[in-house]
Design an enzyme around this catalytic site. Structure first.
Site, PDB file in Angstrom:
ATOM      1  N   LEU A 147       7.608  -8.390  12.399  1.00 22.39           N
ATOM      2  CA  LEU A 147       8.683  -7.625  13.528  1.00 22.39           C
ATOM      3  C   LEU A 147       7.727  -6.483  13.962  1.00 22.39           C
ATOM      4  O   LEU A 147       6.853  -5.956  13.220  1.00 22.39           O
ATOM      5  CB  LEU A 147       9.760  -7.225  12.731  1.00 22.39           C
ATOM      6  CG  LEU A 147      10.846  -8.176  12.296  1.00 22.39           C
ATOM      7  CD1 LEU A 147      12.016  -7.417  11.692  1.00 22.39           C
ATOM      8  CD2 LEU A 147      11.364  -8.953  13.386  1.00 22.39           C
ATOM      9  N   ASP A 148       7.907  -5.923  15.130  1.00 24.15           N
ATOM     10  CA  ASP A 148       7.319  -4.885  15.753  1.00 24.15           C
ATOM     11  C   ASP A 148       7.673  -3.747  14.572  1.00 24.15           C
ATOM     12  O   ASP A 148       8.847  -3.525  13.888  1.00 24.15           O
ATOM     13  CB  ASP A 148       7.727  -4.467  17.051  1.00 24.15           C
ATOM     14  CG  ASP A 148       7.261  -5.380  17.941  1.00 24.15           C
ATOM     15  OD1 ASP A 148       6.329  -6.098  17.695  1.00 24.15           O
ATOM     16  OD2 ASP A 148       7.969  -5.791  19.167  1.00 24.15           O
ATOM     17  N   ARG A 149       6.917  -2.719  14.607  1.00 25.95           N
ATOM     18  CA  ARG A 149       7.047  -1.490  13.957  1.00 25.95           C
ATOM     19  C   ARG A 149       8.598  -0.857  13.919  1.00 25.95           C
ATOM     20  O   ARG A 149       9.147  -0.519  12.939  1.00 25.95           O
ATOM     21  CB  ARG A 149       5.982  -0.531  13.985  1.00 25.95           C
ATOM     22  CG  ARG A 149       6.014   0.820  13.108  1.00 25.95           C
ATOM     23  CD  ARG A 149       4.784   1.591  13.418  1.00 25.95           C
ATOM     24  NE  ARG A 149       4.892   3.000  12.270  1.00 25.95           N
ATOM     25  CZ  ARG A 149       3.921   3.816  12.256  1.00 25.95           C
ATOM     26  NH1 ARG A 149       2.925   3.696  13.290  1.00 25.95           N
ATOM     27  NH2 ARG A 149       4.195   4.822  11.822  1.00 25.95           N
TER      28      ARG A 149
END
Length: 224
Positions: free
Chosen positions: A55-57
């Site tokens: 997942l993106d940060r």
């Protein structure tokens, strides 16, 4: 400090499912190896882990890790063969003129100096996302996104292509932080897999985190 009891959704001998907080990296940072990431936070308590997807940060929600190499191979194959079902919720700008739609637009990654993902009909790879409007709030909407493929930034890029970027998205939005929420308003709500050992269908869910809930509470009086 992350309290592991607060983020563990499921743990057994083969997999670990957590509710990733926004701000925690899925993979080590390429420029600063000291920044916390999933394995550095979890491995002291759970031993060696394998990253299955990311997942993106600034995206919160359900993320899956494998606890042995066999489980890693099995889960990777499920992702590669599109046997995984994922659902995200996003707060987006403007009200869509549709209730549901399937976005089939090819995406090319690492475009330009900001390494964005862009629709590219000539050089992009196939990408498909089903979108459904859950709530409308005057100038905003809560949208469910179910990606059928797994391209980098797929949901963010597809929503941007439809004129509805995710709130507080520094790459695909206006570049401004929304007063409603000060990070990317994207949450991985659910994930369904076949258990890598038993083959049983397993679904995992993560509730909205406090900042996402607070943004929705502020919008409720503006419901259309």
């Amino acid at each position: 400090m992350i309290n592991l009891e607060d983020i563990i959704i499921c743990s057994d001998d083969h997999l670990l499912v957590i509710d990733k907080p926004a701000g925690l990296l899925s993979l080590p940072d390429g420029y600063d190896a000291t920044l916390p990431h999933l394995r550095s936070v979890l491995e002291p308590d759970f031993g060696r882990l394998w990253i299955v997807h990311r997942l993106d940060r600034e995206t919160s929600g359900v993320i899956l890790l494998a606890r042995n190499a066999d489980a890693h191979r099995t889960l990777n194959a499920q992702f590669a063969n599109r046997h995984i079902s994922k659902t995200y919720h996003a707060l987006v700008t403007k009200n869509p003129r549709w209730d549901e739609k399937l976005v089939n637009l090819p995406l090319r990654t690492n475009v330009g100096h900001r390494n964005r993902t862009a629709v590219d009909h000539r050089r992009g790879k196939s990408a498909s996302t089903h979108l459904r409007v859950l709530e409308q709030f005057n100038d905003y909407a809560l949208v469910e996104a179910a990606p059928k493929t797994g391209r980098r930034h797929q949901i963010r890029a597809h929503l941007y292509s439809q004129g509805h970027p995710v709130l507080s998205d520094p790459l695909y939005g206006t570049g401004e932080i929304s007063p409603l929420i000060d990070r990317l308003a994207l949450h991985a709500v659910s994930l369904t897999i076949q258990h890598p050992h038993t083959g049983e269908n397993k679904s995992f869910e993560a509730p909205y985190p406090p900042d996402f809930r607070a943004a929705l509470r502020r919008l409720l009086p503006k419901r259309v």
